[in-house]
Design a protein around this motif. Sequence first.
Motif, PDB file in Angstrom:
ATOM      1  N   UNK A 206       0.815  -1.233   0.000  1.00 17.42           N
ATOM      2  CA  UNK A 206       0.000   0.000   0.000  1.00 17.42           C
ATOM      3  C   UNK A 206       0.839   1.269   0.000  1.00 17.42           C
ATOM      4  N   UNK A 207       2.027   1.241   0.615  1.00 14.67           N
ATOM      5  CA  UNK A 207       2.870   2.424   0.600  1.00 14.67           C
ATOM      6  C   UNK A 207       3.296   2.796  -0.803  1.00 14.67           C
ATOM      7  N   UNK A 208       3.635   1.797  -1.613  1.00 14.84           N
ATOM      8  CA  UNK A 208       4.009   2.063  -2.998  1.00 14.84           C
ATOM      9  C   UNK A 208       2.818   2.559  -3.803  1.00 14.84           C
ATOM     10  N   UNK A 209       1.643   1.996  -3.556  1.00 18.96           N
ATOM     11  CA  UNK A 209       0.455   2.458  -4.258  1.00 18.96           C
ATOM     12  C   UNK A 209       0.138   3.914  -3.908  1.00 18.96           C
ATOM     13  N   UNK A 210       0.371   4.282  -2.654  1.00 20.35           N
ATOM     14  CA  UNK A 210       0.156   5.679  -2.265  1.00 20.35           C
ATOM     15  C   UNK A 210       1.140   6.603  -2.984  1.00 20.35           C
ATOM     16  N   UNK A 211       2.383   6.162  -3.142  1.00 21.35           N
ATOM     17  CA  UNK A 211       3.379   6.989  -3.853  1.00 21.35           C
ATOM     18  C   UNK A 211       3.015   7.146  -5.318  1.00 21.35           C
ATOM     19  N   UNK A 212       2.535   6.096  -5.948  1.00 18.66           N
ATOM     20  CA  UNK A 212       2.120   6.193  -7.344  1.00 18.66           C
ATOM     21  C   UNK A 212       0.894   7.076  -7.497  1.00 18.66           C
ATOM     22  N   UNK A 213      -0.028   6.990  -6.533  1.00 18.75           N
ATOM     23  CA  UNK A 213      -1.199   7.875  -6.580  1.00 18.75           C
ATOM     24  C   UNK A 213      -0.787   9.330  -6.414  1.00 18.75           C
TER      25      UNK A 213
ATOM     26  N   UNK B 186       9.713  19.406 -13.931  1.00 23.69           N
ATOM     27  CA  UNK B 186       9.338  19.081 -12.556  1.00 23.69           C
ATOM     28  C   UNK B 186       8.654  17.721 -12.473  1.00 23.69           C
ATOM     29  N   UNK B 187       7.825  17.414 -13.469  1.00 22.83           N
ATOM     30  CA  UNK B 187       7.150  16.114 -13.470  1.00 22.83           C
ATOM     31  C   UNK B 187       8.146  14.986 -13.724  1.00 22.83           C
ATOM     32  N   UNK B 188       9.162  15.239 -14.537  1.00 23.51           N
ATOM     33  CA  UNK B 188      10.196  14.223 -14.739  1.00 23.51           C
ATOM     34  C   UNK B 188      10.947  13.948 -13.443  1.00 23.51           C
ATOM     35  N   UNK B 189      11.206  14.979 -12.656  1.00 18.00           N
ATOM     36  CA  UNK B 189      11.829  14.770 -11.348  1.00 18.00           C
ATOM     37  C   UNK B 189      10.942  13.921 -10.454  1.00 18.00           C
ATOM     38  N   UNK B 190       9.645  14.218 -10.437  1.00 16.25           N
ATOM     39  CA  UNK B 190       8.729  13.433  -9.617  1.00 16.25           C
ATOM     40  C   UNK B 190       8.667  11.982 -10.095  1.00 16.25           C
ATOM     41  N   UNK B 191       8.728  11.768 -11.403  1.00 14.53           N
ATOM     42  CA  UNK B 191       8.707  10.405 -11.932  1.00 14.53           C
ATOM     43  C   UNK B 191       9.974   9.648 -11.534  1.00 14.53           C
ATOM     44  N   UNK B 192      11.115  10.330 -11.565  1.00 14.86           N
ATOM     45  CA  UNK B 192      12.355   9.700 -11.108  1.00 14.86           C
ATOM     46  C   UNK B 192      12.261   9.336  -9.632  1.00 14.86           C
ATOM     47  N   UNK B 193      11.666  10.216  -8.819  1.00 15.87           N
ATOM     48  CA  UNK B 193      11.488   9.894  -7.412  1.00 15.87           C
ATOM     49  C   UNK B 193      10.579   8.697  -7.195  1.00 15.87           C
ATOM     50  N   UNK B 194       9.512   8.587  -7.990  1.00 19.36           N
ATOM     51  CA  UNK B 194       8.625   7.433  -7.872  1.00 19.36           C
ATOM     52  C   UNK B 194       9.328   6.148  -8.303  1.00 19.36           C
TER      53      UNK B 194
ATOM     54  N   UNK C 292      23.659   5.533 -14.041  1.00 16.08           N
ATOM     55  CA  UNK C 292      22.369   4.880 -13.885  1.00 16.08           C
ATOM     56  C   UNK C 292      21.581   5.328 -12.666  1.00 16.08           C
ATOM     57  N   UNK C 293      22.230   5.870 -11.653  1.00 19.24           N
ATOM     58  CA  UNK C 293      21.505   6.184 -10.420  1.00 19.24           C
ATOM     59  C   UNK C 293      20.422   7.223 -10.660  1.00 19.24           C
ATOM     60  N   UNK C 294      19.253   6.957 -10.109  1.00 17.89           N
ATOM     61  CA  UNK C 294      18.120   7.841 -10.320  1.00 17.89           C
ATOM     62  C   UNK C 294      18.266   9.145  -9.555  1.00 17.89           C
ATOM     63  N   UNK C 295      18.891   9.119  -8.382  1.00 16.71           N
ATOM     64  CA  UNK C 295      19.047  10.370  -7.650  1.00 16.71           C
ATOM     65  C   UNK C 295      20.025  11.308  -8.348  1.00 16.71           C
ATOM     66  N   UNK C 296      21.045  10.765  -9.012  1.00 17.95           N
ATOM     67  CA  UNK C 296      21.957  11.610  -9.790  1.00 17.95           C
ATOM     68  C   UNK C 296      21.222  12.216 -10.985  1.00 17.95           C
ATOM     69  N   UNK C 297      20.392  11.434 -11.646  1.00 17.49           N
ATOM     70  CA  UNK C 297      19.614  11.963 -12.764  1.00 17.49           C
ATOM     71  C   UNK C 297      18.651  13.057 -12.296  1.00 17.49           C
ATOM     72  N   UNK C 298      18.031  12.856 -11.136  1.00 17.61           N
ATOM     73  CA  UNK C 298      17.112  13.872 -10.616  1.00 17.61           C
ATOM     74  C   UNK C 298      17.854  15.154 -10.265  1.00 17.61           C
ATOM     75  N   UNK C 299      19.049  15.051  -9.667  1.00 15.46           N
ATOM     76  CA  UNK C 299      19.825  16.249  -9.341  1.00 15.46           C
ATOM     77  C   UNK C 299      20.274  16.975 -10.603  1.00 15.46           C
ATOM     78  N   UNK C 300      20.649  16.233 -11.640  1.00 15.60           N
ATOM     79  CA  UNK C 300      21.045  16.863 -12.902  1.00 15.60           C
ATOM     80  C   UNK C 300      19.851  17.574 -13.547  1.00 15.60           C
ATOM     81  N   UNK C 301      18.682  16.955 -13.485  1.00 16.78           N
ATOM     82  CA  UNK C 301      17.485  17.580 -14.046  1.00 16.78           C
ATOM     83  C   UNK C 301      17.091  18.820 -13.249  1.00 16.78           C
ATOM     84  N   UNK C 302      17.285  18.793 -11.939  1.00 10.78           N
ATOM     85  CA  UNK C 302      16.977  19.972 -11.114  1.00 10.78           C
ATOM     86  C   UNK C 302      17.887  21.135 -11.483  1.00 10.78           C
ATOM     87  N   UNK C 303      19.155  20.856 -11.747  1.00 11.99           N
ATOM     88  CA  UNK C 303      20.067  21.919 -12.163  1.00 11.99           C
ATOM     89  C   UNK C 303      19.640  22.512 -13.499  1.00 11.99           C
TER      90      UNK C 303
END
Length: 482
Positions: free
Chosen positions: A88-95, A152-160, A283-294
Amino acid sequence: MKPRTHRSRTAALAVSATLLAGCASVSPDGLRSEVQALAQGRTAGVDAPALLAADAAAQAEAQAAIQRWLAEPLTADAAVRIALLNHPGLQARLAQLGVQDADRVRALTLPNPTLGLGRLVNGREREIERSLSFGLIDLVTLPWRSRWQEQALQQATLGAAQEVARRATDARRAWIAAVAAQQVLAAHERMHEAAEAGAELARRMAHVGHWSRLQQAREQAALAASAAQLAQARLAAGAAREELASALGLWGAAAQFTLPDRLPDLPAQPLPADGIETRALRERLDVQAARLALERTADRQGTSGIASVFGEIGLRYQRNTTTGRDAAARSDVQRGWELALPLPLFDWGGAASARARALTQQSAAELQHTALAARSEVRTRWLAYRTAWDLARQQADAVVPLRRAIQDETLLRYNGMLASVWDLLAEARASTAAVAQATQAQRDFWLADTDLQLAITAGPPGPMPGSATASLLPSSTSTAGH
């Protein structure tokens, strides 16, 4: 021709902005397909199943698949798939990602125009005012805002996607811990059986006068210690099973699953350290998210000062009708438009531009920090992985065979009446303890392997009790001493 050209350009700008606003729409599946694509290869070595959709048909199909997996001994791959479909925690994150997508579409939708109506009456005439106004800056900046909202939505998708990878890793870790705890419990049960046999034999020997009370007390102390260890092993096995059920989102009758008898065998060779840092940065998603934020922050830097000064530009069209109160009076109609433009008398946008520059510097520093942390974490996880492999291989190839050889030699000496039954029982307990230690070393290796894969592909794993790195530290208690 110039006024006509200007009007055509204005109309084209309005049409293009309207088309951009009309193209923004909510994703039908709440961006779950995008998350699944990003999570491929990052879900603890398992091909990620189609993430559960919100419709009833998809939920029924997922529950049927879960029941099929639970009907057989639960494998690590099946545990990961169940967690991705059922937690359920993952389903809440996807929602939540679906909510962010809806907010993006709402932010890109042009605000509704404002209709103003007024009726003014004096002694001789009546005036009707009509106005239609809207924010011009929202229309002009729509292409830029569309790009920023998409980033911003791409960052959120990387976080999910990173959350999906972590849930898969948690499920595999919980499965490894549960199977290992079950194996260790079986070893302690065998050790307790040997201690019970020794205590019973000591009681009988002391009863007929062949043993002293001191020797009998030693065997009873060994039995009490074995009983305490067995109780702790049962508690650990039960807690590990509950952790696994929680990681899979199971409860009630569904939590009565069957686990395999033993962990998988160790790999023949450990994973080499060559290229793991480069692979992590790629490959790391957090590195991709930080690069996209910049990129997003730097893209918005150039317009921050202008938006601070001219962020309230408004355009209003008016049509006023004035009619005399006499029956023969004629009506006068006034038409025109009004442009509301802020005057930069006090705020010239300097503070907003400085803030944008500082945010860009902050994003660049955060990207560098994330990259450095990723490299350091991957190296640390690989060291823990390699040490766990060496220790587990030593237990499996040297310690356990040596203890079994000692037990076999003791049995031969017992058959030749050169060793007592107490020696035989003591060696049986020591051999079983060595098997339990080998199981724990094997568990630590698979936990370290799971953490390393997550550190390379997704991001830092969350702290979890009984991690592989913690298990490599010296402990004040040891099973071998009992």
